[in-house]
Write a protein that holds these residues in place. Structure first.
Motif, short mmCIF file in Angstrom:
data_model
loop_
_atom_site.label_atom_id
_atom_site.label_comp_id
_atom_site.label_asym_id
_atom_site.label_seq_id
_atom_site.Cartn_x
_atom_site.Cartn_y
_atom_site.Cartn_z
N SER A 38 0.86 -1.18 0.00
CA SER A 38 0.00 0.00 0.00
C SER A 38 0.90 1.23 0.00
CB SER A 38 -0.90 -0.01 1.24
OG SER A 38 -1.86 1.01 1.16
N TRP A 42 -2.45 6.44 -0.34
CA TRP A 42 -3.71 5.68 -0.39
C TRP A 42 -4.33 5.61 0.99
CZ3 TRP A 42 -6.58 1.82 1.62
CH2 TRP A 42 -7.64 1.33 0.85
N ARG A 46 -7.94 7.36 1.80
CA ARG A 46 -9.10 6.47 1.99
C ARG A 46 -9.56 6.36 3.44
NH1 ARG A 46 -11.04 3.50 -2.63
NH2 ARG A 46 -9.74 4.25 -4.32
N CYS A 122 -16.28 -2.58 17.99
CA CYS A 122 -15.96 -1.14 18.07
C CYS A 122 -17.12 -0.35 18.70
CB CYS A 122 -15.66 -0.59 16.70
SG CYS A 122 -14.27 -1.41 15.91
N ARG A 161 -4.40 -6.17 3.37
CA ARG A 161 -4.74 -4.82 2.91
C ARG A 161 -6.06 -4.30 3.49
NH1 ARG A 161 -4.52 -4.15 -3.32
NH2 ARG A 161 -2.82 -2.68 -3.36
N GLY A 234 -14.30 -4.33 4.25
CA GLY A 234 -14.49 -2.88 4.47
C GLY A 234 -15.65 -2.28 3.70
N PRO A 235 -15.72 -2.51 2.37
CA PRO A 235 -16.82 -1.88 1.62
C PRO A 235 -18.20 -2.34 2.10
CG PRO A 235 -15.07 -2.62 0.13
CD PRO A 235 -14.72 -3.14 1.50
N HIS A 269 -17.24 7.00 16.29
CA HIS A 269 -16.15 6.01 16.31
C HIS A 269 -15.13 6.36 15.23
CE1 HIS A 269 -13.90 2.40 16.06
NE2 HIS A 269 -14.53 1.90 15.01
N ASN A 272 -13.06 5.55 10.12
CA ASN A 272 -12.68 6.05 8.81
C ASN A 272 -13.13 7.51 8.74
OD1 ASN A 272 -12.84 6.78 6.01
ND2 ASN A 272 -12.70 4.61 5.50
N ARG A 274 -13.51 9.38 6.31
CA ARG A 274 -14.48 9.64 5.22
C ARG A 274 -15.91 9.31 5.66
NH1 ARG A 274 -14.08 6.80 0.14
NH2 ARG A 274 -13.14 5.08 1.27
N ILE A 275 -16.06 8.16 6.38
CA ILE A 275 -17.39 7.80 6.89
C ILE A 275 -17.89 8.91 7.81
CG2 ILE A 275 -18.70 6.21 8.39
CD1 ILE A 275 -17.02 3.93 7.56
N ASN A 300 -7.58 3.29 14.22
CA ASN A 300 -8.86 2.78 14.72
C ASN A 300 -8.57 1.87 15.91
OD1 ASN A 300 -11.14 1.22 15.21
ND2 ASN A 300 -11.67 0.97 13.05
O1 UT7 Z 1 -14.08 -0.21 13.11
C1 UT7 Z 1 -15.02 -1.11 12.63
C2 UT7 Z 1 -15.88 -0.49 11.57
N1 UT7 Z 1 -15.17 -0.49 10.34
C3 UT7 Z 1 -15.48 0.33 9.36
O2 UT7 Z 1 -16.33 1.13 9.48
C4 UT7 Z 1 -14.70 0.16 8.08
C5 UT7 Z 1 -15.44 0.70 6.88
N2 UT7 Z 1 -14.72 0.55 5.63
C6 UT7 Z 1 -13.59 1.23 5.32
O3 UT7 Z 1 -13.08 2.01 6.11
C7 UT7 Z 1 -13.06 1.08 3.92
O4 UT7 Z 1 -13.86 0.16 3.21
C8 UT7 Z 1 -11.57 0.63 3.82
C9 UT7 Z 1 -10.66 1.76 4.27
C10 UT7 Z 1 -11.34 -0.60 4.66
C11 UT7 Z 1 -11.20 0.30 2.37
O5 UT7 Z 1 -11.41 1.44 1.58
P1 UT7 Z 1 -12.31 1.37 0.26
O6 UT7 Z 1 -12.30 2.72 -0.31
O7 UT7 Z 1 -13.64 0.78 0.61
O8 UT7 Z 1 -11.45 0.41 -0.66
P2 UT7 Z 1 -11.91 -0.90 -1.49
O9 UT7 Z 1 -11.75 -2.10 -0.63
O10 UT7 Z 1 -13.22 -0.65 -2.17
O11 UT7 Z 1 -10.79 -0.95 -2.61
C12 UT7 Z 1 -10.65 0.12 -3.58
C13 UT7 Z 1 -9.36 -0.09 -4.38
C14 UT7 Z 1 -9.20 -1.50 -4.96
O12 UT7 Z 1 -8.49 -1.36 -6.17
P3 UT7 Z 1 -9.23 -1.33 -7.59
O13 UT7 Z 1 -10.02 -2.59 -7.68
O14 UT7 Z 1 -10.10 -0.09 -7.56
O15 UT7 Z 1 -8.10 -1.23 -8.57
C15 UT7 Z 1 -8.38 -2.24 -3.95
O16 UT7 Z 1 -7.63 -3.27 -4.54
O17 UT7 Z 1 -8.22 0.07 -3.49
C16 UT7 Z 1 -7.44 -1.15 -3.47
N3 UT7 Z 1 -7.03 -1.35 -2.09
C17 UT7 Z 1 -5.86 -0.90 -1.60
N4 UT7 Z 1 -4.86 -0.22 -2.16
C18 UT7 Z 1 -3.83 0.12 -1.38
C19 UT7 Z 1 -7.71 -1.96 -1.10
N5 UT7 Z 1 -7.00 -1.92 0.06
C20 UT7 Z 1 -5.87 -1.27 -0.24
C21 UT7 Z 1 -4.75 -0.90 0.54
N6 UT7 Z 1 -3.75 -0.19 -0.07
N7 UT7 Z 1 -4.64 -1.20 1.85
#
Ligand code: UT7
Length: 352
Positions: A38, A42, A46, A122, A161, A234-235, A269, A272, A274-275, A300
């Motif tokens: 990563s 990023w 994010r 959490c 990741r 995550g998503p 909490h 994230n 952004r959330i 977190n």
């Molecule tokens: O505390 C408990 C409660 N938890 C939450 O509320 C978590 C909520 N979710 C999140 O915070 C987010 O979903 C994350 C931060 C975990 C992930 O962010 P995202 O914007 O949802 O990423 P994603 O999984 O949709 O992935 C988007 C892109 C993908 O690439 P492509 O397919 O667009 O080319 C992933 O492969 O980012 C890529 N990606 C990463 N890149 C670099 C996913 N994880 C990583 C990473 N580093 N760690």
């Protein structure tokens, strides 16, 4: 007929003091990316995270929970002999038996009191705060020490990741007790077991034992048993949060009787940034209402994140004791819990 006695009940409770502990070791995004595929950019874009704290040396969940609890006791001015219950909100105590709270109570010099762990991911601090307030209201305790403490790193796969860049370690605590006017609203809480697998430990204890048995006698270098790690879709959590949390926030405001315009501070909490920005916007809170952003340098910390975030805002002057704050915890379960509260006073003994 023989009557059975009831406790004397009371209505008004509040957080009387707050304390926190932030582990010594600061871990930057670049440090995480030494192992994780990563980038600093990023991760920050994010999640809003730049740094997190990870335990090191002789720091443990037990030691950081006790350190935060000690500061909350000192900062509250409440004599510790008056603490009637200790609730430890955590999902990272390493044994199911014994659970953690009695040991932490012993370390704090309050051995013997009712002490129990509360595991609700959490959302754990919000659950524990609600239980504490209701224990006091019902007359089951006069003062309750609530500690949210996590060492998320013990179950972290540094190459994953979905989690490695997000979680950190830390502890925050509050002393809850009677007050002249009410400082903790009814709790709005709930759960969604249909989405339980969205945040989960990948191997349960039986599976771990099974694998360990199968590997017996084999070279551990070639046949590692593996470890239990946290996995998060995550998503999927993000989508659930977008639907569930706005309703929870509106319900918390409605049940508290406090108008949105009267909220001084928003402390969601720290999962994230952004959330949190989205929740604040969708709820229609004014732009100039301060919102906790402790995630930037703490990551977190699950059940510890809300007390850590409140403490940071009070110490830095972003928020003041007595102000009205909207709290909302959410995560594994999936589950959530929120309240409208009055913030405790600025701590004399801060964590940084
Ligand atoms: O505390 C408990 C409660 N938890 C939450 O509320 C978590 C909520 N979710 C999140 O915070 C987010 O979903 C994350 C931060 C975990 C992930 O962010 P995202 O914007 O949802 O990423 P994603 O999984 O949709 O992935 C988007 C892109 C993908 O690439 P492509 O397919 O667009 O080319 C992933 O492969 O980012 C890529 N990606 C990463 N890149 C670099 C996913 N994880 C990583 C990473 N580093 N760690």
């Amino acid at each position: 007929m023989v009557g059975i006695a009831v406790n004397n009940s009371r209505d008004n409770v509040a957080m009387l003091g707050i304390g926190a502990y932030r582990p010594q070791r600061v871990v930057s995004n670049d440090d995480v990316c030494a192992v994780l595929d990563s980038t600093d950019q990023w991760i920050f874009e994010r999640t809003g995270i730049r740094n997190r704290r990870w335990i090191s040396g002789d720091e443990t969940l037990r030691s950081i929970a006790a350190a935060a609890g000690e500061r909350a006791l000192v900062n509250s001015g409440v004599d510790r002999t008056k603490i009637g219950t200790l609730i430890l909100a955590t999902s990272s105590w390493l044994t199911l038996t014994p659970h953690g709270a009695p040991s932490v109570a012993f370390d704090l010099g309050i051995n013997g009191i009712p002490a129990f762990d509360l595991t609700s991911g959490c959302g754990g601090f919000g659950y524990a705060l609600g239980v504490a307030a209701d224990l006091i209201r019902a007359g089951s305790a006069d003062y309750v020490l609530v500690i949210g403490a996590e060492t998320m790193t013990v179950g972290l796969d540094p190459t994953d990741r979905g989690t490695a860049m997000i979680f950190g370690d830390g502890a925050g605590a509050v002393v809850v007790g009677p007050s002249e006017s009410n400082g903790i609203s009814p709790t709005v809480w709930g759960s969604d077991g249909e989405n339980a697998a969205a945040i989960m430990q990948d191997i349960d204890f039986l599976e771990y034992m099974h694998r360990a048995q199968e590997m017996q006698g084999l070279d551990p270098a070639e046949h590692p048993v593996g470890r239990m790690s946290l996995r998060m879709e995550g998503p999927r959590v993000f989508r659930w949060a977008a639907v569930t949390l706005p309703r929870a926030l509106s319900a918390a405001l409605e049940m508290s009787g406090v108008a949105k315009e009267d909220i001084d501070v928003f402390v969601p909490h720290q999962a994230n940034a952004r959330i949190n920005e989205l929740m604040k916007k969708n709820l229609g809170l004014a732009d100039d209402i301060p919102m906790a952003n402790d995630i930037e340098n703490t990551g977190n910390t699950s059940a510890a994140s809300i007390p850590l975030a409140m403490e940071e805002m009070l110490v830095t002057g972003k928020a003041k004791g007595g102000q009205l704050a909207l709290l909302l915890g959410f995560g594994a379960g999936l589950s959530y819990a929120g309240q409208v509260v009055t913030l405790p006073p600025k701590p004399n003994e801060p964590s940084f």
